[in-house]
Design a protein around this motif. Structure first.
Motif, PDB file in Angstrom:
ATOM      1  N   ALA A 162     -12.743-162.477  54.777  1.00  0.00           N
ATOM      2  CA  ALA A 162     -12.652-161.714  56.022  1.00  0.00           C
ATOM      3  C   ALA A 162     -11.269-161.795  56.673  1.00  0.00           C
ATOM      4  O   ALA A 162     -10.666-160.755  56.969  1.00  0.00           O
ATOM      5  CB  ALA A 162     -13.744-162.148  56.990  1.00  0.00           C
ATOM      6  N   PRO A 163     -10.717-162.980  56.915  1.00  0.00           N
ATOM      7  CA  PRO A 163      -9.394-163.010  57.548  1.00  0.00           C
ATOM      8  C   PRO A 163      -8.286-162.499  56.632  1.00  0.00           C
ATOM      9  O   PRO A 163      -7.258-162.012  57.111  1.00  0.00           O
ATOM     10  CB  PRO A 163      -9.178-164.487  57.901  1.00  0.00           C
TER      11      PRO A 163
ATOM     12  N   LYS B 100      -8.602-159.902  54.729  1.00  0.00           N
ATOM     13  CA  LYS B 100      -8.642-158.444  54.867  1.00  0.00           C
ATOM     14  C   LYS B 100      -7.952-158.011  56.151  1.00  0.00           C
ATOM     15  O   LYS B 100      -7.297-156.983  56.192  1.00  0.00           O
ATOM     16  CB  LYS B 100     -10.095-157.947  54.838  1.00  0.00           C
ATOM     17  N   GLU B 101      -8.105-158.808  57.209  1.00  0.00           N
ATOM     18  CA  GLU B 101      -7.486-158.488  58.491  1.00  0.00           C
ATOM     19  C   GLU B 101      -5.975-158.689  58.464  1.00  0.00           C
ATOM     20  O   GLU B 101      -5.236-157.953  59.089  1.00  0.00           O
ATOM     21  CB  GLU B 101      -8.097-159.352  59.595  1.00  0.00           C
ATOM     22  N   ASN B 102      -5.531-159.717  57.774  1.00  0.00           N
ATOM     23  CA  ASN B 102      -4.110-160.044  57.685  1.00  0.00           C
ATOM     24  C   ASN B 102      -3.774-160.281  56.208  1.00  0.00           C
ATOM     25  O   ASN B 102      -3.614-161.418  55.787  1.00  0.00           O
ATOM     26  CB  ASN B 102      -3.802-161.277  58.540  1.00  0.00           C
ATOM     27  N   PRO B 103      -3.688-159.212  55.418  1.00  0.00           N
ATOM     28  CA  PRO B 103      -3.537-159.352  53.972  1.00  0.00           C
ATOM     29  C   PRO B 103      -2.228-160.045  53.577  1.00  0.00           C
ATOM     30  O   PRO B 103      -1.171-159.742  54.124  1.00  0.00           O
ATOM     31  CB  PRO B 103      -3.548-157.918  53.456  1.00  0.00           C
TER      32      PRO B 103
ATOM     33  N   ARG C 170      -3.245-153.761  47.558  1.00  0.00           N
ATOM     34  CA  ARG C 170      -1.966-153.780  48.263  1.00  0.00           C
ATOM     35  C   ARG C 170      -0.798-153.968  47.296  1.00  0.00           C
ATOM     36  O   ARG C 170       0.287-154.354  47.718  1.00  0.00           O
ATOM     37  CB  ARG C 170      -1.961-154.898  49.302  1.00  0.00           C
TER      38      ARG C 170
END
Length: 132
Positions: free
Chosen positions: A52-53, A55-58, A90
């Motif tokens: 989860a984190p 994905k938020e801050n790849p 990415r």
């Protein structure tokens, strides 16, 4: 906790299962040896908490440091593949570090050793990915 630009967060699923560290744009996932005995029904929730984190801050690159782990099952391989897909979206890279002989053999048998670069330890992986 934060030290000179690096941060560490802990994610647990009844145990201290994963640790995530950041080294600049590189994220390092460090599973504890508890994943070896983690029931398969808890691998997925633990993986969701870890991803989860990210994905938020790849991260630009992702290192999975397996130096604390002697073996793992198919559920953890699924977790590694999810991480791989996350960074590939990415145009980034997932690499593995600190593999014991048993894990190296498992990855060889499944041909996953051709999917990911493998480094002897976390420091070597960081140096390779950061161009140091």
């Amino acid at each position: 906790m934060s030290t000179t630009g690096n941060s560490a967060e802990r994610y647990a699923s009844s145990e201290d299962t994963f640790q995530i560290k950041r080294y600049g744009d590189i994220a390092i996932i460090i599973p504890s040896s508890s994943i070896e005995s983690l029931p398969s029904n808890l691998i997925e929730p633990a993986a969701q908490m870890v991803l989860a984190p990210l994905k938020e801050n790849p991260p630009t690159h992702l290192i999975v440091d397996l130096s604390n782990v002697s073996y793992f099952g198919s559920e953890f391989i699924t977790f590694l593949l999810r991480c791989h897909l996350l960074v590939k979206k990415r145009d980034s890279e997932l690499v593995l570090a600190g593999l014991g002989d048993r894990i190296r053999e498992l990855l060889h048998q499944t041909a996953l050793d051709t999917l990911w670069a493998i480094y002897d330890d976390r420091a070597t992986a960081i140096a390779a990915l950061s161009g140091d």
